[in-house]
Design an enzyme around this catalytic site. Structure first.
Site, PDB file in Angstrom:
ATOM      1  N   GLU A   1      -5.283  10.374   3.110  1.00 29.87           N
ATOM      2  CA  GLU A   1      -5.674  11.283   4.174  1.00 29.87           C
ATOM      3  C   GLU A   1      -4.752  12.479   4.244  1.00 29.87           C
ATOM      4  O   GLU A   1      -3.601  12.427   3.805  1.00 29.87           O
ATOM      5  CB  GLU A   1      -5.673  10.561   5.524  1.00 29.87           C
ATOM      6  CG  GLU A   1      -4.297  10.413   6.150  1.00 29.87           C
ATOM      7  CD  GLU A   1      -3.936   8.982   6.454  1.00 29.87           C
ATOM      8  OE1 GLU A   1      -4.840   8.198   6.716  1.00 29.87           O
ATOM      9  OE2 GLU A   1      -2.735   8.667   6.417  1.00 29.87           O
TER      10      GLU A   1
ATOM     11  N   ASP B   1       0.811  -1.217   0.000  1.00 32.01           N
ATOM     12  CA  ASP B   1       0.000   0.000   0.000  1.00 32.01           C
ATOM     13  C   ASP B   1       0.846   1.269   0.000  1.00 32.01           C
ATOM     14  O   ASP B   1       0.509   2.252  -0.671  1.00 32.01           O
ATOM     15  CB  ASP B   1      -0.934   0.006   1.214  1.00 32.01           C
ATOM     16  CG  ASP B   1      -2.108  -0.943   1.052  1.00 32.01           C
ATOM     17  OD1 ASP B   1      -2.354  -1.395  -0.079  1.00 32.01           O
ATOM     18  OD2 ASP B   1      -2.788  -1.232   2.060  1.00 32.01           O
TER      19      ASP B   1
ATOM     20  N   ARG C   1      -9.453   5.157  11.119  1.00 26.14           N
ATOM     21  CA  ARG C   1     -10.069   4.054  11.854  1.00 26.14           C
ATOM     22  C   ARG C   1      -9.471   3.915  13.249  1.00 26.14           C
ATOM     23  O   ARG C   1     -10.178   3.574  14.206  1.00 26.14           O
ATOM     24  CB  ARG C   1      -9.907   2.749  11.081  1.00 26.14           C
ATOM     25  CG  ARG C   1     -10.619   1.561  11.723  1.00 26.14           C
ATOM     26  CD  ARG C   1     -10.509   0.295  10.881  1.00 26.14           C
ATOM     27  NE  ARG C   1     -11.143  -0.825  11.552  1.00 26.14           N
ATOM     28  CZ  ARG C   1     -10.544  -1.578  12.470  1.00 26.14           C
ATOM     29  NH1 ARG C   1      -9.280  -1.324  12.821  1.00 26.14           N
ATOM     30  NH2 ARG C   1     -11.193  -2.581  13.048  1.00 26.14           N
TER      31      ARG C   1
END
Length: 266
Positions: free
Chosen positions: A124, A51, A167
């Site tokens: 983000e 990622d 999260r």
């Protein structure tokens, strides 16, 4: 893959993995793809490494919405952006030949700093205190002064970024088919002087979020853009909006975003 045939590989130089990457390039050539060394010539960008490598490839290529990004992990661990594994090339070949892949579209946020510096984020934006001291941010939604925040920082996440830092702050996991941004607090201080909502909230794609950093001696926050830290200091005004850009990625048809969330967290 249609007529998309120019392929650029983005990866970190690692002698231990070079042979596997060369093998993947060779397979791509055998399947009729042309390997290019300039990413501007590519209409497929393959990010190898997980990622983090995927986010880096998107940022370094300028968040292109005219190409496809392919995520290839080199580990066995779960990945939210990578559908393929470097050590399972048979699956890639089978997916291409059997139309077992489709295109997933991820929304992007625009970030403007003090009205002149502009960035995109796929995951983000984070604004954090750089010293052991809380700082104050006036939060505006469109033209409404919504709240005055005092604490360690604020995270603004895209739907795909909702599974990351957001999260861990008890934010909601959001379907990437919804074009929106989620705002979450980092250790807010609530008292008679400072009062915040105390929970994450989600803004639709027509909204503008403005964060005005109050100059009270703690004026040099750390600005995080996806997995990179920004070196700009003394920022006073941050504006965040949905960009309208869409990052297109190749995914396996039986591997939706919610499959990945289930596999990663449940």
């Amino acid at each position: 893959m249609g007529t998309r045939r120019n392929m650029f590989f983005s990866y970190k130089n690692d002698p231990a993995k070079q042979k596997d990457i060369e093998n993947l390039m060779s397979i791509a050539k055998d399947q009729g793809f042309e390997i290019v060394t300039n990413q501007e010539e590519a209409n497929i960008i393959v990010a190898v490494g997980g990622d983090g490598a995927f986010l880096q490839a998107v940022r370094r290529s300028g968040f292109r919405d005219d190409c496809l990004y392919v995520g290839v992990t080199d580990e066995e661990e779960a990945s939210l952006y990578c559908d393929f594994n470097l050590h399972n090339t048979e699956e890639m070949i089978e997916a291409v030949h059997t139309a077992g892949v489709s295109v997933r579209r991820y929304p992007v946020i625009d970030v403007h700093l003090d009205g002149h510096t502009h960035f995109h984020c796929l995951n983000e934006l984070s604004v954090r205190s750089s010293i052991i001291k809380t700082f104050v941010i006036d939060v505006f939604i469109d033209e409404l002064h919504f709240e005055t925040f005092r604490g360690d920082g604020i995270v603004v996440a895209t739907p795909t970024g909702s599974t990351a830092y957001n999260r861990s702050l008890n934010g909601a996991v959001v379907d990437p088919r919804i074009s929106c941004m989620q705002i979450s607090e980092i250790a807010s201080l609530n008292n008679n002087q400072f009062r915040t909502l105390g929970s994450s909230f989600i803004l639709g794609d027509s909204r503008k979020l403005t964060l005005q950093i109050v100059q009270d001696g703690n004026d040099y926050p750390i600005i995080g853009l996806d997995n990179e830290a920004l070196s700009i200091q003394n920022i006073k005004n941050i504006e965040v909006e949905m960009s309208g850009k869409i990052i297109k990625t190749v995914k396996l048809k039986d591997n939706s975003f919610w499959h990945k969330v289930q596999r990663t967290f449940l």
